[in-house]
Design a protein around this motif. Structure first.
Motif, PDB file in Angstrom:
ATOM      1  N   ILE A   5       0.845  -1.193   0.000  1.00 41.63           N
ATOM      2  CA  ILE A   5       0.000   0.000   0.000  1.00 41.63           C
ATOM      3  C   ILE A   5       0.882   1.245   0.000  1.00 41.63           C
ATOM      4  O   ILE A   5       1.744   1.415   0.862  1.00 41.63           O
ATOM      5  N   ALA A   6       0.669   2.123  -0.958  1.00 38.87           N
ATOM      6  CA  ALA A   6       1.518   3.302  -1.144  1.00 38.87           C
ATOM      7  C   ALA A   6       1.283   4.370  -0.082  1.00 38.87           C
ATOM      8  O   ALA A   6       0.164   4.551   0.410  1.00 38.87           O
ATOM      9  N   GLY A   7       2.355   5.081   0.255  1.00 40.70           N
ATOM     10  CA  GLY A   7       2.243   6.276   1.083  1.00 40.70           C
ATOM     11  C   GLY A   7       1.992   6.054   2.560  1.00 40.70           C
ATOM     12  O   GLY A   7       1.749   7.005   3.300  1.00 40.70           O
ATOM     13  N   ILE A   8       2.055   4.797   3.012  1.00 39.36           N
ATOM     14  CA  ILE A   8       1.853   4.530   4.435  1.00 39.36           C
ATOM     15  C   ILE A   8       2.924   3.556   4.924  1.00 39.36           C
ATOM     16  O   ILE A   8       3.571   2.869   4.143  1.00 39.36           O
ATOM     17  N   ASP A   9       3.067   3.503   6.236  1.00 45.38           N
ATOM     18  CA  ASP A   9       3.905   2.493   6.863  1.00 45.38           C
ATOM     19  C   ASP A   9       3.191   2.054   8.132  1.00 45.38           C
ATOM     20  O   ASP A   9       2.502   2.860   8.779  1.00 45.38           O
ATOM     21  N   THR A  10       3.340   0.791   8.481  1.00 44.02           N
ATOM     22  CA  THR A  10       2.691   0.274   9.677  1.00 44.02           C
ATOM     23  C   THR A  10       3.705  -0.478  10.525  1.00 44.02           C
ATOM     24  O   THR A  10       4.756  -0.899  10.025  1.00 44.02           O
ATOM     25  N   PRO A  11       3.416  -0.682  11.808  1.00 41.33           N
ATOM     26  CA  PRO A  11       4.327  -1.447  12.661  1.00 41.33           C
ATOM     27  C   PRO A  11       4.562  -2.844  12.089  1.00 41.33           C
ATOM     28  O   PRO A  11       3.664  -3.443  11.494  1.00 41.33           O
ATOM     29  N   GLU A  12       5.772  -3.358  12.294  1.00 43.31           N
ATOM     30  CA  GLU A  12       6.178  -4.638  11.720  1.00 43.31           C
ATOM     31  C   GLU A  12       5.762  -5.813  12.602  1.00 43.31           C
ATOM     32  O   GLU A  12       5.904  -5.772  13.829  1.00 43.31           O
ATOM     33  N   ILE A  13       5.261  -6.863  11.958  1.00 41.25           N
ATOM     34  CA  ILE A  13       4.973  -8.110  12.658  1.00 41.25           C
ATOM     35  C   ILE A  13       6.277  -8.885  12.798  1.00 41.25           C
ATOM     36  O   ILE A  13       7.033  -9.032  11.828  1.00 41.25           O
ATOM     37  N   GLY A  14       6.550  -9.388  13.989  1.00 40.79           N
ATOM     38  CA  GLY A  14       7.800 -10.090  14.240  1.00 40.79           C
ATOM     39  C   GLY A  14       7.893 -11.408  13.489  1.00 40.79           C
ATOM     40  O   GLY A  14       6.917 -12.163  13.425  1.00 40.79           O
ATOM     41  N   ASP A  40      10.783 -14.807  12.444  1.00 43.81           N
ATOM     42  CA  ASP A  40      12.037 -15.491  12.806  1.00 43.81           C
ATOM     43  C   ASP A  40      12.384 -15.285  14.271  1.00 43.81           C
ATOM     44  O   ASP A  40      13.526 -15.007  14.638  1.00 43.81           O
ATOM     45  N   GLY A  41      11.371 -15.413  15.118  1.00 35.48           N
ATOM     46  CA  GLY A  41      11.582 -15.316  16.559  1.00 35.48           C
ATOM     47  C   GLY A  41      11.580 -13.919  17.128  1.00 35.48           C
ATOM     48  O   GLY A  41      11.678 -13.732  18.347  1.00 35.48           O
ATOM     49  N   LYS A  42      11.455 -12.906  16.263  1.00 35.87           N
ATOM     50  CA  LYS A  42      11.443 -11.523  16.738  1.00 35.87           C
ATOM     51  C   LYS A  42      10.057 -11.128  17.219  1.00 35.87           C
ATOM     52  O   LYS A  42       9.046 -11.643  16.735  1.00 35.87           O
ATOM     53  N   ALA A  43      10.011 -10.200  18.166  1.00 39.14           N
ATOM     54  CA  ALA A  43       8.737  -9.746  18.724  1.00 39.14           C
ATOM     55  C   ALA A  43       8.025  -8.800  17.761  1.00 39.14           C
ATOM     56  O   ALA A  43       8.665  -8.118  16.955  1.00 39.14           O
ATOM     57  N   ASP A  44       6.699  -8.767  17.862  1.00 37.65           N
ATOM     58  CA  ASP A  44       5.915  -7.800  17.079  1.00 37.65           C
ATOM     59  C   ASP A  44       6.187  -6.388  17.578  1.00 37.65           C
ATOM     60  O   ASP A  44       6.401  -6.167  18.779  1.00 37.65           O
ATOM     61  N   GLN A  45       6.167  -5.440  16.679  1.00 36.57           N
ATOM     62  CA  GLN A  45       6.164  -4.048  17.101  1.00 36.57           C
ATOM     63  C   GLN A  45       4.768  -3.702  17.618  1.00 36.57           C
ATOM     64  O   GLN A  45       3.772  -4.312  17.223  1.00 36.57           O
ATOM     65  N   VAL A  97       8.384  -2.534  20.883  1.00 34.74           N
ATOM     66  CA  VAL A  97       7.982  -3.915  20.602  1.00 34.74           C
ATOM     67  C   VAL A  97       7.076  -4.424  21.723  1.00 34.74           C
ATOM     68  O   VAL A  97       7.059  -3.901  22.834  1.00 34.74           O
ATOM     69  N   VAL A  98       6.315  -5.471  21.386  1.00 38.28           N
ATOM     70  CA  VAL A  98       5.429  -6.106  22.371  1.00 38.28           C
ATOM     71  C   VAL A  98       6.209  -7.208  23.052  1.00 38.28           C
ATOM     72  O   VAL A  98       6.673  -8.156  22.402  1.00 38.28           O
ATOM     73  N   LYS A  99       6.362  -7.113  24.352  1.00 33.79           N
ATOM     74  CA  LYS A  99       7.154  -8.110  25.107  1.00 33.79           C
ATOM     75  C   LYS A  99       6.258  -9.208  25.636  1.00 33.79           C
ATOM     76  O   LYS A  99       5.089  -9.017  25.866  1.00 33.79           O
TER      77      LYS A  99
END
Length: 228
Positions: A61-70, A72-77, A226-228
């Motif tokens: 989707i152009a012109g936007i950014d959203t928090p990243e889903i974790g 490879d073992g990384k936590a979600d933003q 990030v969500v702990k």
């Protein structure tokens, strides 16, 4: 003139004139418009700003950014799952209209587009609900980008979505340095902040001011919690 024959009208210079020229121009314009947009059914939503169509093409989707889903073992933003859930609710299983934005595709070969569901401008709706923030690109439509920025200002003022939590972060309330050319901003001690030409440098007392003016944090700063 025999029936079934169409006479092509030309001037002495060989240039089409009158109704024929008008018809040709209309055909060319119609072709350009239809080639820059298409429809497709949404099969899967990856996160708040990316989805897959039934033909397996990926759309960013152009012109936007959203928090990243974790992965490879990384936590979600923070708010990543909320953003995905909202996009799921808006478009999953539905036919959307996609207008190409900028160069049409990014370096990952994803389609970059302005997304419409009937009369809903999805890019704007994600920002309006506080599930995405405006992300400037030079090659994108100026009018649409202005519209997204206005939606962001409203969401921020009304404390929608992630804004109440994000605006209380320590880094959010520190001074930031923006680059007028890229519309990205940096913490003052960042190496990229020090490389900004003085003509392009703009100082913000906090990140809220930067967001309000259409700047967004450089991704390498890992600003988002990030969500702990």
């Amino acid at each position: 003139m025999p029936k079934g024959k169409v006479r092509i009208i030309k001037s002495r210079s060989g240039v089409l004139k009158g109704p024929v020229l008008f018809f040709v121009l209309c055909c060319l314009l119609f072709s350009a418009v239809t080639a820059s947009a298409f429809e497709g059914k949404v099969r899967y939503v990856i996160d708040g700003d990316t989805f897959i169509l039934a033909n397996n093409k990926r759309v960013r989707i152009a012109g936007i950014d959203t928090p990243e889903i974790g992965r490879d073992g990384k936590a979600d933003q923070y708010y990543a799952q909320n953003s995905k859930a909202l996009l799921n609710k808006l478009i999953l299983g539905k036919r959307v209209r996609i207008e190409y934005a900028g160069k049409g595709k990014d370096r990952y070969k994803r389609i970059i587009g302005w997304i419409y569901l009937d009369d809903v401008f999805v890019n704007e709706e994600m920002i309006r609900k506080g599930a995405a923030f405006f992300y400037f690109h030079k090659g994108n439509d100026k009018g649409k980008q202005k519209r997204l920025l206005q939606a962001q200002r409203k969401a921020y003022n009304e404390k929608k979505g992630f804004w109440p939590v994000v605006s209380k972060l320590k880094k959010f309330n520190k001074p930031w340095v923006g680059n007028k050319n890229s519309r990205r901003c940096f913490l003052p001690n960042d190496k990229y902040a020090k490389k900004i030409n003085w003509k392009n440098k703009v100082n913000f007392s906090n990140l809220g001011e930067a967001f309000y003016d259409g700047y967004s944090p450089a991704r390498h700063l890992n600003f988002w919690p990030v969500v702990k």
